[in-house]
Design an enzyme around this catalytic site. Sequence first.
Site, mmCIF file in Angstrom:
data_model
loop_
_atom_site.group_PDB
_atom_site.id
_atom_site.type_symbol
_atom_site.label_atom_id
_atom_site.label_comp_id
_atom_site.label_asym_id
_atom_site.label_seq_id
_atom_site.Cartn_x
_atom_site.Cartn_y
_atom_site.Cartn_z
ATOM 1 N N GLY A 138 15.647 8.202 6.284
ATOM 2 C CA GLY A 138 14.526 7.195 5.421
ATOM 3 C C GLY A 138 13.281 7.775 5.595
ATOM 4 O O GLY A 138 12.818 8.280 6.053
ATOM 5 N N PRO A 162 9.287 7.509 5.266
ATOM 6 C CA PRO A 162 7.747 8.083 5.837
ATOM 7 C C PRO A 162 8.035 6.148 6.354
ATOM 8 O O PRO A 162 7.581 6.228 4.744
ATOM 9 C CB PRO A 162 7.404 9.057 5.682
ATOM 10 C CG PRO A 162 7.713 9.831 4.937
ATOM 11 C CD PRO A 162 8.921 9.177 3.938
ATOM 12 N N THR A 166 8.819 3.684 7.230
ATOM 13 C CA THR A 166 10.594 2.603 7.565
ATOM 14 C C THR A 166 11.160 1.696 9.006
ATOM 15 O O THR A 166 11.832 1.617 8.717
ATOM 16 C CB THR A 166 10.799 3.414 6.987
ATOM 17 O OG1 THR A 166 11.887 5.127 6.927
ATOM 18 C CG2 THR A 166 11.527 3.441 4.934
ATOM 19 N N LYS A 221 11.677 4.211 11.490
ATOM 20 C CA LYS A 221 12.877 5.227 12.425
ATOM 21 C C LYS A 221 12.593 4.774 13.318
ATOM 22 O O LYS A 221 13.447 5.305 14.698
ATOM 23 C CB LYS A 221 13.123 6.734 11.708
ATOM 24 C CG LYS A 221 13.343 6.091 10.125
ATOM 25 C CD LYS A 221 13.505 7.705 9.537
ATOM 26 C CE LYS A 221 12.037 8.520 9.374
ATOM 27 N NZ LYS A 221 11.582 7.919 8.583
ATOM 28 N N THR A 222 11.257 5.502 14.224
ATOM 29 C CA THR A 222 10.652 5.738 15.412
ATOM 30 C C THR A 222 10.589 4.660 16.472
ATOM 31 O O THR A 222 10.908 4.556 17.158
ATOM 32 C CB THR A 222 9.680 6.662 15.847
ATOM 33 O OG1 THR A 222 9.773 7.834 14.745
ATOM 34 C CG2 THR A 222 8.880 7.186 16.717
ATOM 35 N N HIS A 237 -9.492 4.970 -21.551
ATOM 36 C CA HIS A 237 -8.168 5.015 -21.094
ATOM 37 C C HIS A 237 -7.335 3.698 -20.654
ATOM 38 O O HIS A 237 -6.163 3.892 -21.053
ATOM 39 C CB HIS A 237 -8.847 6.434 -20.148
ATOM 40 C CG HIS A 237 -7.404 6.866 -19.460
ATOM 41 N ND1 HIS A 237 -6.959 7.970 -20.043
ATOM 42 C CD2 HIS A 237 -6.293 6.476 -18.395
ATOM 43 C CE1 HIS A 237 -6.188 8.210 -18.603
ATOM 44 N NE2 HIS A 237 -6.003 7.561 -17.908
ATOM 45 N N GLU A 238 -7.779 3.027 -19.293
ATOM 46 C CA GLU A 238 -6.853 1.959 -19.004
ATOM 47 C C GLU A 238 -6.835 1.262 -19.554
ATOM 48 O O GLU A 238 -5.156 0.560 -19.089
ATOM 49 C CB GLU A 238 -7.944 1.815 -17.894
ATOM 50 C CG GLU A 238 -8.220 2.646 -16.267
ATOM 51 C CD GLU A 238 -7.505 3.811 -15.871
ATOM 52 O OE1 GLU A 238 -6.439 2.879 -15.427
ATOM 53 O OE2 GLU A 238 -7.546 4.574 -15.226
ATOM 54 N N HIS A 243 -3.819 2.689 -21.603
ATOM 55 C CA HIS A 243 -2.607 1.566 -20.296
ATOM 56 C C HIS A 243 -1.701 0.326 -20.027
ATOM 57 O O HIS A 243 -0.405 0.187 -21.150
ATOM 58 C CB HIS A 243 -2.806 2.349 -18.867
ATOM 59 C CG HIS A 243 -2.983 4.315 -18.266
ATOM 60 N ND1 HIS A 243 -1.532 5.174 -18.507
ATOM 61 C CD2 HIS A 243 -3.967 4.649 -17.928
ATOM 62 C CE1 HIS A 243 -2.285 5.795 -18.644
ATOM 63 N NE2 HIS A 243 -3.655 5.976 -17.564
ATOM 64 N N ASP A 274 -1.506 11.583 -14.991
ATOM 65 C CA ASP A 274 -0.604 11.221 -16.049
ATOM 66 C C ASP A 274 0.520 12.330 -16.351
ATOM 67 O O ASP A 274 1.137 11.957 -16.964
ATOM 68 C CB ASP A 274 -1.095 10.359 -17.191
ATOM 69 C CG ASP A 274 -2.444 9.241 -16.959
ATOM 70 O OD1 ASP A 274 -2.595 8.839 -15.608
ATOM 71 O OD2 ASP A 274 -3.431 8.602 -17.439
HETATM 72 P P1 ADP Z 1 8.649 6.442 10.278
HETATM 73 O O1 ADP Z 1 9.000 7.097 11.878
HETATM 74 O O2 ADP Z 1 10.144 6.116 10.123
HETATM 75 O O3 ADP Z 1 7.858 7.395 9.888
HETATM 76 P P2 ADP Z 1 7.437 4.700 12.502
HETATM 77 O O4 ADP Z 1 8.479 3.790 12.581
HETATM 78 O O5 ADP Z 1 6.312 5.508 13.045
HETATM 79 O O6 ADP Z 1 8.102 4.909 10.850
HETATM 80 O O7 ADP Z 1 6.656 2.919 12.095
HETATM 81 C C1 ADP Z 1 5.318 3.043 12.012
HETATM 82 C C2 ADP Z 1 4.994 1.701 12.089
HETATM 83 O O8 ADP Z 1 5.085 0.874 11.253
HETATM 84 C C3 ADP Z 1 5.901 0.903 13.383
HETATM 85 O O9 ADP Z 1 5.402 1.352 14.732
HETATM 86 C C4 ADP Z 1 5.761 -0.580 12.754
HETATM 87 O O10 ADP Z 1 4.318 -0.667 13.375
HETATM 88 C C5 ADP Z 1 5.522 -0.425 11.096
HETATM 89 N N1 ADP Z 1 6.916 -0.538 10.913
HETATM 90 C C6 ADP Z 1 8.166 0.455 10.223
HETATM 91 N N2 ADP Z 1 8.953 -0.466 9.864
HETATM 92 C C7 ADP Z 1 9.028 -1.432 10.737
HETATM 93 C C8 ADP Z 1 9.998 -3.233 10.607
HETATM 94 N N3 ADP Z 1 11.237 -2.602 9.920
HETATM 95 N N4 ADP Z 1 9.626 -3.581 11.227
HETATM 96 C C9 ADP Z 1 8.127 -3.703 11.726
HETATM 97 N N5 ADP Z 1 6.885 -2.804 11.683
HETATM 98 C C10 ADP Z 1 7.196 -2.277 11.208
HETATM 99 ZN ZN ZN Z 2 -4.347 7.246 -16.220
HETATM 100 MG MG MG Z 3 8.367 8.755 12.793
#
Ligand code: ADP
Ligand code: ZN
Ligand code: MG
Length: 627
Positions: free
Chosen positions: A213, A215, A217, A219-220, A435-436, A439, A511
Amino acid sequence: METGKPKKPRLLFNISTAIIIFFALTLGYSLLTENQAPANQISLSELVTDINAGKVSALSINGDAVEVTYTGETPEVKAVRKEDSVSILDSLKNLGVDSKKLSAIGVTVKTPSGFSFWFFNLAPFILPLVFILVFIWFLSRQVRGAGMQAFSFGQSKARMIAPDDKRQRVTFKDVAGVKEAKEELSEVVDFLKNPRKFFEIGARIPKGMLLMGAPGTGKTLLARAVAGEAGVAFFSISGSEFVEMFVGVGASRVRDLFKLAKHTAPAIIFIDEIDAVGRVRGTGVGGGNDEREQTLNQILVEMDGFEPTEKVIVMAATNRPDVLDPALLRPGRFDRRVILDLPDRNDREEILKLHSRKKPFAEDVNLRVIAERTPGFSGADLYSLMNEGAILAARENRTKVSQYDLIRAIEKVMLGPERKSHLLSVKEKEITAYHEAGHALVASVLPFADPVHKISIISRGRAGGYTLKLPLEDRRLQSRREFLDDISVSLAGFVAEQMMFNDVTTGPSNDLQVASALTRDMVTKYGMSEKLGPIAYEASAGVLYGKPFAEREYSERISAEIDSEVSHIVEGALKKATDVLTKHKKALQAIAGRLIEVETIERDDFEKLLIANGIVPKRKAEIEHKV
Ligand code: ADP
Ligand code: ZN
Ligand code: MG
């Protein structure tokens, strides 16, 4: 091995404690010794004078200190300090004491009591020694704690969270959204809780799960939650930590880590950012790092060597599944893949709710609106949004976070902090405004572009000004018509500058890059060019696992055709933007004028300006109708 977080600050704390203790000891010692010297001290020569005058009745010698008792109704006691190692009697004789008078005086010699004698004689040597020993002890505890490189050479550097660690425990409740991923992983939780059930029926449990996924999202977070749910030990290490300066260290770390985990089983081993070691081997990309290959091989060997009854599950996370070595993805290794998508609107709201625990909110806060305005935000972005909101409120000395704080926080997370100090000259301000406005106007007129939601010429992060657009709903698919309109919108800033000033600046360079990249993707990835047809000339990320590097898989002729098709599309988009801006020049001037005046226009104001110039703002129902 290290438990918990790094302990840098504690080292400082310990050193300062040691120093404070040292000073306290020194102070105590000097106070004690000072007490030995009473106020009424006289010199040796005074004593001699007094003896010769017959005023002294007794001397009492105690180590270096001599007590002198005077004659008289109320015998007075005074003290004398004698030289070290010289007898007091010799000193007195040297100073010319009357020996007859002296022999008439009672002289007593006291041996100082054992303890105080030793203490005062040895303290100057022993105290520093004690201090040094204590200091070394402190340091060595520190060394063990931080797993200092030189000592723990080759040992696994994994952090462990023990199953009974309440403070660091994370469960599925702390992860919002990602429903499919949670479902998939609850099978693992079930197994770790109750392995018997699975073994008895002869089921083979996956050894490796790969979390993929973008960054942030979660995962950790999710990996930790699995360990927390199952109540098992969690060993985590980051792929980049394997790759250090000495060849062979990575592999031996892997060995140690797996040994440790098997020992503590049931357990989860989590390898974060596995792409750092798990890149396709033998491509020469990234310097053909031997160390990396050895580490990766060791991971594979360990995973293959698992007994079927082993209660250890390896989880890994990556945001670059496209670069992973195919060997990692083979059955029996990371054959289960769990995909974590960016959260949709409902998930975003849930994540916001989760992170708003413990944050006092004003009544006007509506997290639903915030969730609507943050498409494309990851969980981590939403987390920092909440945090920025609270910081804004605290900085303005309010005790509750308001909706306005959160809305400002969205922009801060998206674009970086406002740079109010960045002064534009009058001319620059005018150029940026047009410019803005360009857009914004093109985005409002073209039917498939996202509607505008805010325009500003206050520079922010790296952007000189910005136009925020928001899709009316979350989208997963983008159509060709949307792409084309988006390209026109990107080019509109350039067109507006050209039109109004007959010149262009460096402002639109970003742009132009965006527009060109979009166009090229349309042609080479999505088959959206009529001339070249539905052929993917470039793999889009994530499609082809383990393809070494972007080799071109088409001929020079196709390459030339791609180029001509790209410029064809860009020209069309440019023409469309020019047409819109020419037709609505009045509106362009009105918007730019307003921007110069107030610098930031919000959606309501902007729509009024559009209506005043005969343009109908987009509404939700309309868009749905058109698509
Ligand atoms: P990744 O490892 O995917 O880069 P992390 O797990 O390190 O992301 O997420 C970083 C922080 O973002 C987490 O510590 C949490 O606070 C927040 N976070 C990310 N996704 C969620 C989620 N689905 N629900 C709640 N908190 C989230
Ligand atoms: Zn622009
Ligand atoms: Mg991570």
